[in-house]
Design a protein around this motif. Structure first.
Motif, PDB file in Angstrom:
ATOM      1  N   MET A  69       0.646  -1.236  -0.345  1.00 23.97           N
ATOM      2  CA  MET A  69      -0.334   0.070   0.198  1.00 23.97           C
ATOM      3  C   MET A  69       0.837   1.151  -0.513  1.00 23.97           C
ATOM      4  N   SER A  70       0.368   2.486  -0.711  1.00 22.48           N
ATOM      5  CA  SER A  70       1.210   3.597  -1.059  1.00 22.48           C
ATOM      6  C   SER A  70       1.458   4.276   0.039  1.00 22.48           C
ATOM      7  N   LYS A  71       1.572   5.196   0.358  1.00 24.29           N
ATOM      8  CA  LYS A  71       1.781   5.734   1.671  1.00 24.29           C
ATOM      9  C   LYS A  71       0.757   7.428   1.392  1.00 24.29           C
ATOM     10  N   ARG A  72       0.004   7.723   2.418  1.00 25.92           N
ATOM     11  CA  ARG A  72      -1.295   8.836   2.470  1.00 25.92           C
ATOM     12  C   ARG A  72      -1.345   9.881   1.514  1.00 25.92           C
ATOM     13  N   THR A  73      -2.500  10.096   0.850  1.00 25.89           N
ATOM     14  CA  THR A  73      -2.448  11.610   0.410  1.00 25.89           C
ATOM     15  C   THR A  73      -2.000  12.586   0.840  1.00 25.89           C
ATOM     16  N   LYS A  74      -1.654  13.692   0.356  1.00 24.27           N
ATOM     17  CA  LYS A  74      -1.781  14.949   0.770  1.00 24.27           C
ATOM     18  C   LYS A  74      -1.580  16.176   0.572  1.00 24.27           C
ATOM     19  N   ILE A  75      -1.420  17.147   0.716  1.00 21.02           N
ATOM     20  CA  ILE A  75      -2.026  18.481  -0.115  1.00 21.02           C
ATOM     21  C   ILE A  75      -0.568  18.844  -1.021  1.00 21.02           C
ATOM     22  N   GLY A  76      -0.673  18.656  -1.964  1.00 17.27           N
ATOM     23  CA  GLY A  76       0.860  19.006  -2.532  1.00 17.27           C
ATOM     24  C   GLY A  76       1.362  17.602  -3.234  1.00 17.27           C
ATOM     25  N   ASP A  77       0.768  16.864  -2.900  1.00 21.28           N
ATOM     26  CA  ASP A  77       1.262  15.438  -4.272  1.00 21.28           C
ATOM     27  C   ASP A  77       0.922  15.898  -5.293  1.00 21.28           C
ATOM     28  N   VAL A  78       1.976  15.213  -6.170  1.00 20.21           N
ATOM     29  CA  VAL A  78       1.817  15.425  -7.381  1.00 20.21           C
ATOM     30  C   VAL A  78       1.512  13.710  -8.187  1.00 20.21           C
ATOM     31  N   VAL A  79       0.970  13.938  -8.568  1.00 21.72           N
ATOM     32  CA  VAL A  79       0.532  12.819  -9.135  1.00 21.72           C
ATOM     33  C   VAL A  79       0.404  12.678 -10.666  1.00 21.72           C
ATOM     34  N   GLN A  80       1.785  11.268 -11.220  1.00 18.79           N
ATOM     35  CA  GLN A  80       1.931  11.007 -12.527  1.00 18.79           C
ATOM     36  C   GLN A  80       0.877  10.864 -12.937  1.00 18.79           C
ATOM     37  N   ILE A  81      -0.021  10.857 -14.210  1.00 21.30           N
ATOM     38  CA  ILE A  81      -0.771  10.110 -15.615  1.00 21.30           C
ATOM     39  C   ILE A  81      -0.681   9.687 -16.604  1.00 21.30           C
ATOM     40  N   LEU A  82       0.242   8.347 -16.738  1.00 18.22           N
ATOM     41  CA  LEU A  82      -0.105   8.071 -18.340  1.00 18.22           C
ATOM     42  C   LEU A  82      -0.759   8.369 -19.422  1.00 18.22           C
ATOM     43  N   THR A  83      -0.944   8.669 -20.381  1.00 18.92           N
ATOM     44  CA  THR A  83      -1.945   8.490 -21.103  1.00 18.92           C
ATOM     45  C   THR A  83      -1.348   8.473 -22.617  1.00 18.92           C
ATOM     46  N   SER A  84      -3.113   8.306 -23.671  1.00 15.95           N
ATOM     47  CA  SER A  84      -2.192   8.080 -24.595  1.00 15.95           C
ATOM     48  C   SER A  84      -1.287   8.843 -25.766  1.00 15.95           C
ATOM     49  N   LYS A  85      -1.568  10.296 -25.292  1.00 19.01           N
ATOM     50  CA  LYS A  85      -0.655  10.978 -25.556  1.00 19.01           C
ATOM     51  C   LYS A  85       0.794  11.625 -24.894  1.00 19.01           C
ATOM     52  N   GLY A  86       1.369  10.819 -23.832  1.00 20.88           N
ATOM     53  CA  GLY A  86       2.544  11.332 -22.797  1.00 20.88           C
ATOM     54  C   GLY A  86       2.372  11.563 -21.215  1.00 20.88           C
ATOM     55  N   VAL A  87       2.771  11.292 -20.897  1.00 19.45           N
ATOM     56  CA  VAL A  87       3.107  11.955 -19.145  1.00 19.45           C
ATOM     57  C   VAL A  87       1.854  13.206 -18.899  1.00 19.45           C
ATOM     58  N   SER A  88       1.135  13.130 -18.320  1.00 19.06           N
ATOM     59  CA  SER A  88       0.612  13.996 -18.131  1.00 19.06           C
ATOM     60  C   SER A  88       0.808  14.100 -16.134  1.00 19.06           C
ATOM     61  N   ASN A 122      -3.818   3.710  -5.704  1.00 17.52           N
ATOM     62  CA  ASN A 122      -3.342   1.880  -4.384  1.00 17.52           C
ATOM     63  C   ASN A 122      -3.886   0.822  -6.035  1.00 17.52           C
ATOM     64  N   GLU A 123      -4.530   1.905  -7.112  1.00 17.45           N
ATOM     65  CA  GLU A 123      -4.736   0.108  -7.451  1.00 17.45           C
ATOM     66  C   GLU A 123      -3.893   0.473  -9.173  1.00 17.45           C
ATOM     67  N   GLY A 124      -2.842   1.262  -8.881  1.00 18.70           N
ATOM     68  CA  GLY A 124      -1.725   1.753 -10.509  1.00 18.70           C
ATOM     69  C   GLY A 124      -2.789   2.365 -11.653  1.00 18.70           C
ATOM     70  N   LEU A 125      -3.601   2.913 -10.940  1.00 16.47           N
ATOM     71  CA  LEU A 125      -3.961   4.171 -12.097  1.00 16.47           C
ATOM     72  C   LEU A 125      -3.358   5.350 -12.323  1.00 16.47           C
ATOM     73  N   GLY A 126      -2.629   5.686 -11.292  1.00 17.87           N
ATOM     74  CA  GLY A 126      -2.063   6.978 -11.688  1.00 17.87           C
ATOM     75  C   GLY A 126      -0.223   6.500 -10.298  1.00 17.87           C
ATOM     76  N   ALA A 127       0.596   7.284 -10.504  1.00 14.77           N
ATOM     77  CA  ALA A 127       1.591   7.396  -9.334  1.00 14.77           C
ATOM     78  C   ALA A 127       1.866   9.032  -8.402  1.00 14.77           C
ATOM     79  N   ASN A 128       2.233   8.425  -7.167  1.00 14.29           N
ATOM     80  CA  ASN A 128       2.485   9.279  -6.484  1.00 14.29           C
ATOM     81  C   ASN A 128       3.838   9.431  -6.810  1.00 14.29           C
ATOM     82  N   VAL A 129       4.802  10.816  -7.900  1.00 12.63           N
ATOM     83  CA  VAL A 129       5.500  10.563  -7.576  1.00 12.63           C
ATOM     84  C   VAL A 129       6.160  11.639  -6.806  1.00 12.63           C
ATOM     85  N   GLY A 130       5.727  12.930  -6.278  1.00  8.60           N
ATOM     86  CA  GLY A 130       6.333  13.641  -4.757  1.00  8.60           C
ATOM     87  C   GLY A 130       5.549  14.571  -4.619  1.00  8.60           C
ATOM     88  N   ASN A 131       6.171  15.718  -4.016  1.00 10.01           N
ATOM     89  CA  ASN A 131       5.324  16.951  -3.533  1.00 10.01           C
ATOM     90  C   ASN A 131       5.645  17.792  -3.658  1.00 10.01           C
TER      91      ASN A 131
END
Length: 140
Positions: A1-20, A70-79
């Motif tokens: 399980m990943s760390k708890r979400t908090k204000i400032g967390d940056v989430v990476q989302i992989l899309t058909s157009k690249g990383v968002s 948690n389900e791998g639809l995005g990744a918490n990559v920083g804050n």
């Protein structure tokens, strides 16, 4: 399980157009985490997010960030610190449609108060939470 979400967390989302990227900027008692998705796509993952979080916001939405990570639809990559502009809770607009598809009155909501408009939208209000003409799909 990943760390708890908090204000400032940056989430990476992989899309058909690249990383968002998106950032958690608020937590509403009723609706949960407010995610601000930034305009732009990147070919590779970034290491420094200060430029991304200062870029224009593509859209704002309440989103179950913790569940998605948690389900791998995005990744918490920083804050990163939330910019002054994004630390202000956005105003959302909405309306309902009746059974015949007619749009009802417009409503504005600032996270606490909901106001029904009895007039047309101002130019500034037309920019609030309006749809954008960008389409992409999540990579999977």
């Amino acid at each position: 399980m990943s760390k708890r979400t908090k204000i400032g967390d940056v989430v990476q989302i992989l899309t058909s157009k690249g990383v968002s990227y998106a950032q958690v900027t608020h937590k509403h008692l009723r609706y949960g985490h407010l995610l601000r998705a930034f305009d732009g796509f990147y070919a590779d993952r970034l290491d420094n997010f200060s430029e991304v979080v200062a870029s224009p916001v593509f859209f704002s939405a309440f989103f179950p960030v913790q569940k998605a990570v948690n389900e791998g639809l995005g990744a918490n990559v920083g804050n990163s610190s939330v910019t002054d502009a994004n630390s202000v809770f956005p105003i959302f607009r909405t309306s309902a449609r009746d059974r015949d598809g007619r749009r009802g009155p417009l409503w504005l909501w600032n996270g606490e108060t909901e106001v029904m408009l009895t007039r047309g939208l101002s130019n500034e209000e037309k920019e609030i939470s309006g749809p954008r003409d960008h389409q992409c799909t999540l990579a999977g």
